[in-house]
Design a protein around this motif. Sequence first.
Motif, PDB file in Angstrom:
ATOM      1  N   MET A 307       0.817  -1.210   0.000  1.00  0.00           N
ATOM      2  CA  MET A 307       0.000   0.000   0.000  1.00  0.00           C
ATOM      3  C   MET A 307       0.849   1.258   0.000  1.00  0.00           C
ATOM      4  N   VAL A 308       1.953   1.247   0.743  1.00  0.00           N
ATOM      5  CA  VAL A 308       2.844   2.412   0.739  1.00  0.00           C
ATOM      6  C   VAL A 308       3.436   2.614  -0.649  1.00  0.00           C
ATOM      7  N   GLY A 309       3.819   1.499  -1.307  1.00  0.00           N
ATOM      8  CA  GLY A 309       4.329   1.605  -2.668  1.00  0.00           C
ATOM      9  C   GLY A 309       3.281   2.148  -3.624  1.00  0.00           C
ATOM     10  N   ALA A 310       2.038   1.683  -3.480  1.00  0.00           N
ATOM     11  CA  ALA A 310       0.964   2.193  -4.326  1.00  0.00           C
ATOM     12  C   ALA A 310       0.713   3.667  -4.056  1.00  0.00           C
ATOM     13  N   LEU A 311       0.754   4.079  -2.785  1.00  0.00           N
ATOM     14  CA  LEU A 311       0.586   5.494  -2.449  1.00  0.00           C
ATOM     15  C   LEU A 311       1.703   6.340  -3.046  1.00  0.00           C
ATOM     16  N   ASN A 312       2.919   5.804  -3.055  1.00  0.00           N
ATOM     17  CA  ASN A 312       4.048   6.526  -3.645  1.00  0.00           C
ATOM     18  C   ASN A 312       3.804   6.788  -5.132  1.00  0.00           C
ATOM     19  N   GLY A 313       3.358   5.759  -5.845  1.00  0.00           N
ATOM     20  CA  GLY A 313       3.103   5.917  -7.267  1.00  0.00           C
ATOM     21  C   GLY A 313       1.886   6.767  -7.563  1.00  0.00           C
ATOM     22  N   TRP A 314       0.793   6.555  -6.835  1.00  0.00           N
ATOM     23  CA  TRP A 314      -0.427   7.323  -7.078  1.00  0.00           C
ATOM     24  C   TRP A 314      -0.259   8.794  -6.707  1.00  0.00           C
ATOM     25  N   THR A 315       0.591   9.086  -5.727  1.00  0.00           N
ATOM     26  CA  THR A 315       0.843  10.489  -5.378  1.00  0.00           C
ATOM     27  C   THR A 315       1.510  11.210  -6.541  1.00  0.00           C
ATOM     28  N   LEU A 316       2.448  10.539  -7.205  1.00  0.00           N
ATOM     29  CA  LEU A 316       3.074  11.141  -8.385  1.00  0.00           C
ATOM     30  C   LEU A 316       2.040  11.361  -9.486  1.00  0.00           C
ATOM     31  N   LEU A 317       1.211  10.347  -9.754  1.00  0.00           N
ATOM     32  CA  LEU A 317       0.211  10.477 -10.813  1.00  0.00           C
ATOM     33  C   LEU A 317      -0.806  11.562 -10.499  1.00  0.00           C
ATOM     34  N   SER A 318      -1.113  11.741  -9.219  1.00  0.00           N
ATOM     35  CA  SER A 318      -2.110  12.736  -8.824  1.00  0.00           C
ATOM     36  C   SER A 318      -1.673  14.142  -9.177  1.00  0.00           C
ATOM     37  N   ALA A 319      -0.365  14.361  -9.304  1.00  0.00           N
ATOM     38  CA  ALA A 319       0.144  15.690  -9.642  1.00  0.00           C
ATOM     39  C   ALA A 319       0.439  15.833 -11.126  1.00  0.00           C
ATOM     40  N   GLY A 329      -3.365  25.762 -19.649  1.00  0.00           N
ATOM     41  CA  GLY A 329      -4.278  26.789 -19.165  1.00  0.00           C
ATOM     42  C   GLY A 329      -5.613  26.278 -18.687  1.00  0.00           C
ATOM     43  N   LEU A 330      -5.764  24.958 -18.517  1.00  0.00           N
ATOM     44  CA  LEU A 330      -7.049  24.394 -18.111  1.00  0.00           C
ATOM     45  C   LEU A 330      -7.122  24.079 -16.623  1.00  0.00           C
ATOM     46  N   PHE A 331      -5.995  24.194 -15.912  1.00  0.00           N
ATOM     47  CA  PHE A 331      -5.949  24.099 -14.456  1.00  0.00           C
ATOM     48  C   PHE A 331      -5.206  25.335 -13.964  1.00  0.00           C
ATOM     49  N   PRO A 332      -5.387  25.729 -12.695  1.00  0.00           N
ATOM     50  CA  PRO A 332      -4.656  26.894 -12.177  1.00  0.00           C
ATOM     51  C   PRO A 332      -3.156  26.783 -12.430  1.00  0.00           C
ATOM     52  N   LYS A 333      -2.527  27.909 -12.729  1.00  0.00           N
ATOM     53  CA  LYS A 333      -1.122  27.931 -13.124  1.00  0.00           C
ATOM     54  C   LYS A 333      -0.195  27.390 -12.043  1.00  0.00           C
ATOM     55  N   ALA A 334      -0.621  27.476 -10.764  1.00  0.00           N
ATOM     56  CA  ALA A 334       0.229  26.992  -9.674  1.00  0.00           C
ATOM     57  C   ALA A 334       0.570  25.515  -9.838  1.00  0.00           C
ATOM     58  N   GLU A 336       1.499  24.106 -12.310  1.00  0.00           N
ATOM     59  CA  GLU A 336       2.567  23.945 -13.295  1.00  0.00           C
ATOM     60  C   GLU A 336       3.953  24.017 -12.663  1.00  0.00           C
ATOM     61  N   ILE A 337       4.025  24.449 -11.398  1.00  0.00           N
ATOM     62  CA  ILE A 337       5.324  24.589 -10.725  1.00  0.00           C
ATOM     63  C   ILE A 337       5.946  23.212 -10.528  1.00  0.00           C
ATOM     64  N   LYS A 338       7.163  23.055 -11.017  1.00  0.00           N
ATOM     65  CA  LYS A 338       7.825  21.762 -10.989  1.00  0.00           C
ATOM     66  C   LYS A 338       9.240  21.924 -10.445  1.00  0.00           C
ATOM     67  N   LYS A 339       9.567  21.119  -9.453  1.00  0.00           N
ATOM     68  CA  LYS A 339      10.916  21.116  -8.889  1.00  0.00           C
ATOM     69  C   LYS A 339      11.373  19.674  -8.715  1.00  0.00           C
ATOM     70  N   VAL A 345       3.262  21.596  -6.305  1.00  0.00           N
ATOM     71  CA  VAL A 345       1.969  22.109  -5.850  1.00  0.00           C
ATOM     72  C   VAL A 345       0.901  21.017  -5.972  1.00  0.00           C
ATOM     73  N   GLY A 346       0.948  20.272  -7.071  1.00  0.00           N
ATOM     74  CA  GLY A 346      -0.004  19.186  -7.243  1.00  0.00           C
ATOM     75  C   GLY A 346       0.120  18.139  -6.152  1.00  0.00           C
ATOM     76  N   VAL A 347       1.360  17.802  -5.779  1.00  0.00           N
ATOM     77  CA  VAL A 347       1.579  16.818  -4.718  1.00  0.00           C
ATOM     78  C   VAL A 347       1.027  17.337  -3.396  1.00  0.00           C
ATOM     79  N   VAL A 348       1.350  18.587  -3.065  1.00  0.00           N
ATOM     80  CA  VAL A 348       0.929  19.162  -1.779  1.00  0.00           C
ATOM     81  C   VAL A 348      -0.595  19.288  -1.708  1.00  0.00           C
ATOM     82  N   VAL A 349      -1.200  19.832  -2.758  1.00  0.00           N
ATOM     83  CA  VAL A 349      -2.659  20.005  -2.752  1.00  0.00           C
ATOM     84  C   VAL A 349      -3.357  18.653  -2.648  1.00  0.00           C
ATOM     85  N   THR A 350      -2.847  17.671  -3.388  1.00  0.00           N
ATOM     86  CA  THR A 350      -3.464  16.346  -3.370  1.00  0.00           C
ATOM     87  C   THR A 350      -3.382  15.700  -2.000  1.00  0.00           C
TER      88      THR A 350
END
Length: 465
Positions: A307-319, A329-334, A336-339, A345-350
Amino acid sequence: MSTTQQAPVTTAPPAPAEADREANPHARRFGLPIATCLVMGNIIGGGIFLLPASVAPFGTISLVAFGVLTVGAIALALVFGRLAERNPQTGGPYVYARAAFGDFAGFLAAWSYWITTWVSNAALAVAAVGYLSVLFPPVGEHKWSMCLGALAVQWLPALANLAGTRYVGAVQLVATVLKFAPLLLVAVGGLFFFDPANLGPFQATGQSAVGAVSASAAILLFSYLGVESAAVSAGEVRDPERNVGRATILGTVGAATVYLLGTLAVFGLVAHDKLVSSSAPFTDAVNAMFGGTWGGTVVACAALISMVGALNGWTLLSAQTPYAAAKDGLFPKAFEIKKRGVPVVGVVVTVILASALTLYNYTAGSEGVFEVLVLVTTFTATVPYLLSAAAQLYFLLSGQAERVHRGRLVRDATLACLAFAFSMWLVAGCGYAAVYQGVLFLFAGVPVYAVMSARMSARKRRAAA
């Protein structure tokens, strides 16, 4: 071809994502092994540890249902592989739906997939607490300790994601190896202890063969959600035109092999009358193989790692999908921030949304609300599948796909039809209530699309002025 003189390619500045990857050692593209682990890890979460007991009441005919579903899942995987060759970009189903049918279809694919990921993450974390309590009993003694355990199981993979794609890949590889070791022990080793007398009847219900297959398939239908994982992260895969398709097929076939052999082995290790009422079929199988009662601890460890492995992968996909939509331009610009190769931002919001849903699960007075939400996400997950299969048909029939031999065209069209039929079967398996409520979740995103589309149109008008 144009003969216009151009500057050497090597002098062109790299794209932001590429520049970040080159400048930061924590950002690294996934090779074929990691991409395959991502697919396998996301398909196989914690549900496999209960599947044999869930389908045992139907008899061994449920293995036939597994076989039929595997054909549909492989067809869908092949379609994703072909689509990734055409559009090897991060976003997967969003990219395909938008390229075929425009911004609105693309947005619906992105929105529904995003809902699926963060609600599913909360569900995985809550389920993981049950296995965590087996290893550490104090966790299960109080509601708040269970809640804190579920939050920890969510945030640790999120922190691995925020550290960079290099660490996401490392965690995924280690988790896949560790969780497959005990599963393969039962799936392969269990065949040496196989007793046909334990199988029970071929049909254990009074239904017809078709009815029994359909009924057991309704339980198994969602076992293959996640086949799109490599396609969604195509932008982070090396040589995506080749490796996304290969990883999708290898991951799906690998997961199917473990599913089928594991279920068959448990059927032959645990007596049918005991298996029907078992709450831990793999534990019973391990105990039958080696004696003693230590199987529960082994299986709990494997399930928690799974389950932890699945959460690791799904968290990436969620962002990844919101990131691709934000670039257009179809989702808020925030988003798009990638580091470090990861849309932070996608990881944190999710993870915040999943955490809020987890808190609601442990604090709400009403029962069953969380289970309803989880069932709804099984519908939202199929929307991108349907759109992707339809997009492949569109590319083939409209002549936008590259010219291919007629035989290959017929083959690809047949696979797309099978993938579409498989996706429709998934929708039917959700049930009327889940489809009704899922449509409400889906259309709740329409105002968001209206706002983002209006902003995009305004920017275009200003640019043209």
